[in-house]
Motif scaffolding. Structure first.
Motif, mmCIF file in Angstrom:
data_model
loop_
_atom_site.group_PDB
_atom_site.id
_atom_site.type_symbol
_atom_site.label_atom_id
_atom_site.label_comp_id
_atom_site.label_asym_id
_atom_site.label_seq_id
_atom_site.Cartn_x
_atom_site.Cartn_y
_atom_site.Cartn_z
ATOM 1 N N GLY A 132 -21.850 17.928 10.837
ATOM 2 C CA GLY A 132 -20.402 17.991 10.873
ATOM 3 C C GLY A 132 -19.922 18.977 11.916
ATOM 4 O O GLY A 132 -20.657 19.346 12.836
ATOM 5 N N SER A 133 -18.690 19.410 11.764
ATOM 6 C CA SER A 133 -18.095 20.328 12.734
ATOM 7 C C SER A 133 -17.170 21.300 12.018
ATOM 8 O O SER A 133 -16.486 20.923 11.056
ATOM 9 C CB SER A 133 -17.301 19.550 13.782
ATOM 10 O OG SER A 133 -16.531 20.417 14.589
ATOM 11 N N VAL A 134 -17.138 22.532 12.509
ATOM 12 C CA VAL A 134 -16.214 23.516 11.940
ATOM 13 C C VAL A 134 -14.766 23.081 12.144
ATOM 14 O O VAL A 134 -13.874 23.522 11.414
ATOM 15 C CB VAL A 134 -16.443 24.915 12.560
ATOM 16 C CG1 VAL A 134 -17.778 25.485 12.140
ATOM 17 C CG2 VAL A 134 -16.325 24.879 14.085
ATOM 18 N N SER A 135 -14.525 22.219 13.106
ATOM 19 C CA SER A 135 -13.150 21.732 13.330
ATOM 20 C C SER A 135 -12.645 20.924 12.145
ATOM 21 O O SER A 135 -11.441 20.762 11.969
ATOM 22 C CB SER A 135 -13.082 20.883 14.602
ATOM 23 O OG SER A 135 -13.838 19.707 14.474
ATOM 24 N N THR A 144 -7.553 15.710 16.515
ATOM 25 C CA THR A 144 -6.996 15.351 15.215
ATOM 26 C C THR A 144 -7.895 14.395 14.442
ATOM 27 O O THR A 144 -8.244 14.645 13.282
ATOM 28 C CB THR A 144 -5.609 14.702 15.397
ATOM 29 O OG1 THR A 144 -4.751 15.623 16.060
ATOM 30 C CG2 THR A 144 -5.006 14.332 14.048
ATOM 31 N N TYR A 145 -8.279 13.301 15.064
ATOM 32 C CA TYR A 145 -9.027 12.254 14.354
ATOM 33 C C TYR A 145 -10.527 12.535 14.330
ATOM 34 O O TYR A 145 -11.223 12.136 13.395
ATOM 35 C CB TYR A 145 -8.712 10.888 14.965
ATOM 36 C CG TYR A 145 -7.246 10.554 14.800
ATOM 37 C CD1 TYR A 145 -6.755 10.079 13.591
ATOM 38 C CD2 TYR A 145 -6.346 10.776 15.841
ATOM 39 C CE1 TYR A 145 -5.404 9.818 13.422
ATOM 40 C CE2 TYR A 145 -4.995 10.518 15.677
ATOM 41 C CZ TYR A 145 -4.528 10.038 14.465
ATOM 42 O OH TYR A 145 -3.184 9.794 14.305
ATOM 43 N N TYR A 146 -11.015 13.231 15.332
ATOM 44 C CA TYR A 146 -12.411 13.692 15.300
ATOM 45 C C TYR A 146 -12.621 14.624 14.117
ATOM 46 O O TYR A 146 -13.565 14.463 13.328
ATOM 47 C CB TYR A 146 -12.752 14.407 16.612
ATOM 48 C CG TYR A 146 -14.086 15.117 16.588
ATOM 49 C CD1 TYR A 146 -15.265 14.412 16.815
ATOM 50 C CD2 TYR A 146 -14.163 16.491 16.357
ATOM 51 C CE1 TYR A 146 -16.493 15.063 16.798
ATOM 52 C CE2 TYR A 146 -15.381 17.147 16.338
ATOM 53 C CZ TYR A 146 -16.538 16.433 16.565
ATOM 54 O OH TYR A 146 -17.752 17.086 16.539
ATOM 55 N N ALA A 147 -11.732 15.615 13.971
ATOM 56 C CA ALA A 147 -11.845 16.580 12.881
ATOM 57 C C ALA A 147 -11.717 15.903 11.518
ATOM 58 O O ALA A 147 -12.464 16.204 10.578
ATOM 59 C CB ALA A 147 -10.787 17.673 13.034
ATOM 60 N N ALA A 148 -10.784 14.965 11.401
ATOM 61 C CA ALA A 148 -10.580 14.265 10.131
ATOM 62 C C ALA A 148 -11.811 13.459 9.740
ATOM 63 O O ALA A 148 -12.223 13.434 8.569
ATOM 64 C CB ALA A 148 -9.361 13.353 10.229
ATOM 65 N N SER A 149 -12.433 12.796 10.705
ATOM 66 C CA SER A 149 -13.616 11.993 10.402
ATOM 67 C C SER A 149 -14.813 12.871 10.062
ATOM 68 O O SER A 149 -15.635 12.509 9.210
ATOM 69 C CB SER A 149 -13.945 11.053 11.572
ATOM 70 O OG SER A 149 -14.119 11.762 12.773
ATOM 71 N N LYS A 150 -14.907 14.032 10.689
ATOM 72 C CA LYS A 150 -15.997 14.953 10.362
ATOM 73 C C LYS A 150 -15.807 15.555 8.963
ATOM 74 O O LYS A 150 -16.774 15.800 8.239
ATOM 75 C CB LYS A 150 -16.086 16.066 11.406
ATOM 76 C CG LYS A 150 -16.697 15.639 12.730
ATOM 77 C CD LYS A 150 -18.136 15.215 12.577
ATOM 78 C CE LYS A 150 -18.794 14.927 13.917
ATOM 79 N NZ LYS A 150 -20.213 14.531 13.773
#
Length: 240
Positions: A132-135, A144-150
């Motif tokens: 995953g990602s800390v974002s 926005t959508y990268y963070a939501a999917s992670k």
């Protein structure tokens, strides 16, 4: 052992290939760049005398993923799957066009979930590793959508951990800060970058643990803890 590494052509994925092969494991390596996979296959087979197969895969394509999911032989011979993958767009904001939104969700969450679900339909024993990602811990204007999917991906890994608590399925999830890869090249970062090579060795070392959630670099756990306890009104302009 046979390990399927999705996103194997560069960065962390490439490091995982070499670390697992060095420890006498056969590999099935996947990415969109078949040319890079072929070069990695040749080099690893020469250095470590293990078997390496290559599969061209596009996580943004539903049709391509469907072709992978019906490959029963692939899943039956696979002992573990690792997903060092992540798709990002520079202008990933709220008003991103629908096609790109769908691609981000498909690559960073949906395709991974479909592959895991199929793997679990054949296996009661094995290893599944997600990244995953800390974002994903704080919604923000960018990514926005990268963070939501992670964020969705981490929740999914928690769920498969609960669902397989009675099976011999090892579930690992690594929440990553900045890594020293091509994705961070040229960016001005306040915080130091982590080493993909070091992380690959940690992943291999932890491969036999039943459940593992891990921050890398480790000190990101403190930052995320602060993000969780501080009021949202104070964090709305904060960016990680």
């Amino acid at each position: 052992m046979n390990y399927l590494i999705v996103g194997a052509s560069s960065g962390l994925g490439r490091e995982l290939c070499y670390t697992f092969a060095k420890n006498n494991n056969n590999l099935i390596i996947c990415s969109r760049d078949l040319r890079d996979l072929t070069a990695i296959k040749s080099d690893i087979e020469k250095k470590f005398k293990v078997k390496v197969e290559t599969i061209e895969i596009d996580l943004t394509s539903k049709e391509n993923i469907k072709k992978i999911l019906v490959n029963k032989k692939l899943f039956k011979k696979t002992d573990g799957i690792l997903f060092p993958v992540g798709l990002m767009f520079e202008k990933d904001k709220i008003n991103l066009d629908v096609e790109k939104i769908n691609k981000l969700i498909q690559a960073n969450f949906s395709s991974i979930a479909h592959i895991i679900s199929t793997f679990l339909s054949y296996k009661k024993k094995g290893l599944i590793v997600g990244f995953g990602s800390v974002s994903g811990y704080l919604g923000r204007e960018l990514n926005t959508y990268y963070a939501a999917s992670k964020r969705a991906l981490e929740s999914y890994f928690e769920s498969i951990g609960f669902a397989n608590k009675k099976n011999d399925i090892k579930i690992q999830f690594y929440t990553l800060g900045y890594l020293d890869t091509n994705l961070s090249f040229g960016k001005k970062l306040i915080l130091p970058k982590g080493s993909p090579h070091t992380l690959s060795k940690i992943v291999y070392k932890n491969r036999n643990q039943k459940l593992k959630k891990y921050f890398f670099p480790k000190w990101w756990s403190l930052i995320v803890f602060l993000l969780k306890i501080l009021p949202y009104s104070l964090l709305v302009n904060f960016s990680i």
